[in-house]
Enzyme design. Structure first.
Site, PDB file in Angstrom:
ATOM      1  N   ASP A  83      11.583 -45.748  21.567  1.00 35.32           N
ATOM      2  CA  ASP A  83      12.967 -44.709  20.772  1.00 35.32           C
ATOM      3  C   ASP A  83      13.796 -44.406  21.634  1.00 35.32           C
ATOM      4  OD1 ASP A  83      10.729 -43.044  19.271  1.00 35.32           O
ATOM      5  OD2 ASP A  83       9.740 -42.515  21.230  1.00 35.32           O
ATOM      6  N   ASP A  99       3.136 -36.835  13.228  1.00 37.02           N
ATOM      7  CA  ASP A  99       3.703 -36.090  14.957  1.00 37.02           C
ATOM      8  C   ASP A  99       2.616 -34.592  14.822  1.00 37.02           C
ATOM      9  OD1 ASP A  99       5.391 -37.890  15.459  1.00 37.02           O
ATOM     10  OD2 ASP A  99       6.969 -36.726  13.770  1.00 37.02           O
TER      11      ASP A  99
END
Length: 531
Positions: A387, A231
């Site tokens: 997600d 990330d």
């Protein structure tokens, strides 16, 4: 010797270019038809769809000089689509003629019990001697394709290697100095670079010493992939860092962005430790203006110079209009990432909105980023990042969404739940579930599902097997399990209990709590195929 690269303007050829340079050779692009005929050695790294590739070859006037070059038995290496275009045609683009150098049609994988595309590391069986494979042992190589060529009358003399994926298919061909491979040597680590080096150094590909030939070839198997995820975002000083949070909260208690390392350095470390793929998720504010996202593009460019396994990039891949009023399509943005070194792009929040429109209309529009990108680059280039979070209900009748009966009851003893998709980094829930999103995006042309679970993120308690099984049973494209890994046993568990083709982790790798090598060793102990 200078190497000529036939870059017709589609897909990631930067990695091929970087691999050639790493091996000590110079490389130039063929910019005109005459450059093809002037080449000492020619490499054709075809990427995307068969029809699009042939259209571009004709558009640039490359077909005739390319045929002349091939018929003269001059040194040639085709990669992936560069192999498929040598055949007479492909089911991917009915009615579009290939180069016709090799007899036969390229067809879609027909085995319905396996995910298509084939994405990952598989073996090869050598059928005849070749300088191209000198020194090759039993290493696995990286494949990513939905269509394959098979041995049939008239093409037997071309077959160099075969591979199994539900059926036997041709994984490389060679006749004289003309060779091509379905796998990607530039994405196959040290083994692939060795094959590429053999081509670059050889004066005659047919001249090979003693080699072990597969007279009775054994069945090859696709390995389970271990993916390291980074990330990436800017910290308060404007520097790009790798970070990680619980349920997407990436700030320390004192308010600073958690810094777990520099993206290029970490990616190189994971490559050296044996990661099968590297995924960058761009969660920085730069994603609001992706075409000006020079820091992230530079990360890709620099990483592709040092890392020779597949790279995926997610974040900001959507259409937008910049501050000057100039409009960019999602295809424009994806193209920039591909040209900077990405092999696949990941679409998250926008995929939810696209799926909602698709479900509402009941038909494809042809205008979505998923459809546009997969049409040009192939569905294997499009990953959907899902997600979801759990929403508990007392009964399936309490919601129109797809529910499961869970082994982990809700806070009020609810025995059922559904998985609500979210956008904006998990901050906003939508009235679409994970199953609806995955199946819709597959119908629109996506080639892979990256399946996260907000409830599991940062818990180190293991993957959400119930979610993975629900989605995996409903799609025919590969699924990457994500969120929750905390120990090596979680990886063997997810592969044993679900049909996931790959497993992804971030924090445990960044903090060096669980080395990638330990995961691979554990999987081998459990009899699970790895690279």
């Amino acid at each position: 010797m200078n190497i000529t690269l036939l870059d017709y303007g589609a897909g990631n050829v930067r990695s091929v270019r970087n691999a050639i340079k790493k091996l000590g050779f110079t490389v130039t692009d063929a910019k005109t038809p005459a450059d093809i005929l002037a080449a000492e050695k020619l490499i054709f790294p075809g990427v995307g769809s068969f029809g699009s590739a042939m259209q571009r070859l004709h558009q640039f006037g490359y077909v005739e000089p390319l045929l002349e070059y091939l018929r003269a038995d001059r040194p040639f290496l085709g990669i992936c689509l560069g192999l498929q275009t040598l055949f007479e045609g492909s089911e991917e683009a009915l009615g579009v003629a290939g180069l016709g150098i090799i007899k036969g049609q390229v067809r879609r994988f027909s085995e319905t019990t396996l995910s298509v595309p084939q994405i990952g590391w598989n073996g090869i069986n050598i059928r005849k001697p070749s300088r191209l494979l000198a020194g090759f042992s039993e290493e696995k190589l990286y494949f990513v394709h939905s269509y394959r060529a098979a041995i049939e009358a008239g093409n037997e003399e071309w077959v160099l290697t075969t591979t199994n994926y539900g059926e036997e298919f041709i994984s490389s061909v060679q006749k004289g100095n003309v060779a091509a491979c379905q796998f990607h040597p530039e994405k196959s680590g040290a083994a692939g670079l060795a094959i590429l080096k053999n081509f670059l150094e050889a004066t005659d590909l047919s001249a090979a010493g003693p080699m072990e030939i597969a007279t009775n070839p054994t069945e090859t198997h696709l390995a389970k992939r271990i993916i390291a995820c980074l990330d990436v975002r800017s910290n308060d000083n404007g520097d790009l860092v790798v970070t990680k949070g619980d349920q997407y909260d990436v700030r320390e208690a004192q308010g600073e962005v958690r810094n777990l390392g520099k993206p290029v350095e970490l990616a190189r470390r994971y490559y050296e430790e044996g990661a099968d793929e590297i995924t960058f998720l761009n969660i920085t504010g730069f994603r609001d203006f992706p075409m000006k996202d020079q820091p992230m593009l530079e990360v890709l460019q620099r990483t592709s110079e040092q890392v020779f396994v597949p790279l995926t990039i997610g974040g900001g891949i959507r259409e937008f209009t910049d501050s000057t009023g100039k409009h960019y399509s999602a295809l424009d943005v994806a193209a920039e990432y591909f040209r900077s070194g990405a092999d696949k792009i990941s679409i998250g929040s926008d995929a939810v909105l696209i799926a909602e429109e698709y479900l509402k209309a009941g038909k494809k529009s042809g205008a979505s980023s998923i459809e546009q990108i997969s049409a040009v680059y192939g569905n294997q280039a499009v990953v959907i990042s899902v997600d979801p979070r759990r929403v508990y209900v007392k009964s399936p009748e309490d919601t129109p969404r797809h529910t499961i009966k869970t082994k982990f009851p809700g806070p009020n003893g609810e025995e059922y739940c559904w998985y609500q998709c979210t956008i904006k980094g998990g901050r906003e829930g939508r009235e679409v579930d994970a199953l609806e999103l995955a199946t819709s995006c597959e119908a629109l042309g996506a080639g892979e599902i990256l399946l996260n679970c907000i409830d599991k993120d940062g818990t180190n308690s293991g993957f959400d097997l119930e979610l993975i099984n629900q989605v995996r049973s409903a799609v025919s494209i590969p699924v990457i399990a994500s969120s929750g890994a905390g120990k090596v046993e979680h990886f063997s568990e997810v592969f044993a209990e679900t049909g996931a083709e790959a497993a992804l982790a971030a924090g445990i790798f960044h903090r060096q709590e669980v080395p990638i090598s330990a995961v691979k060793a554990h999987l081998r102990e459990k009899g699970i195929e790895t690279r």
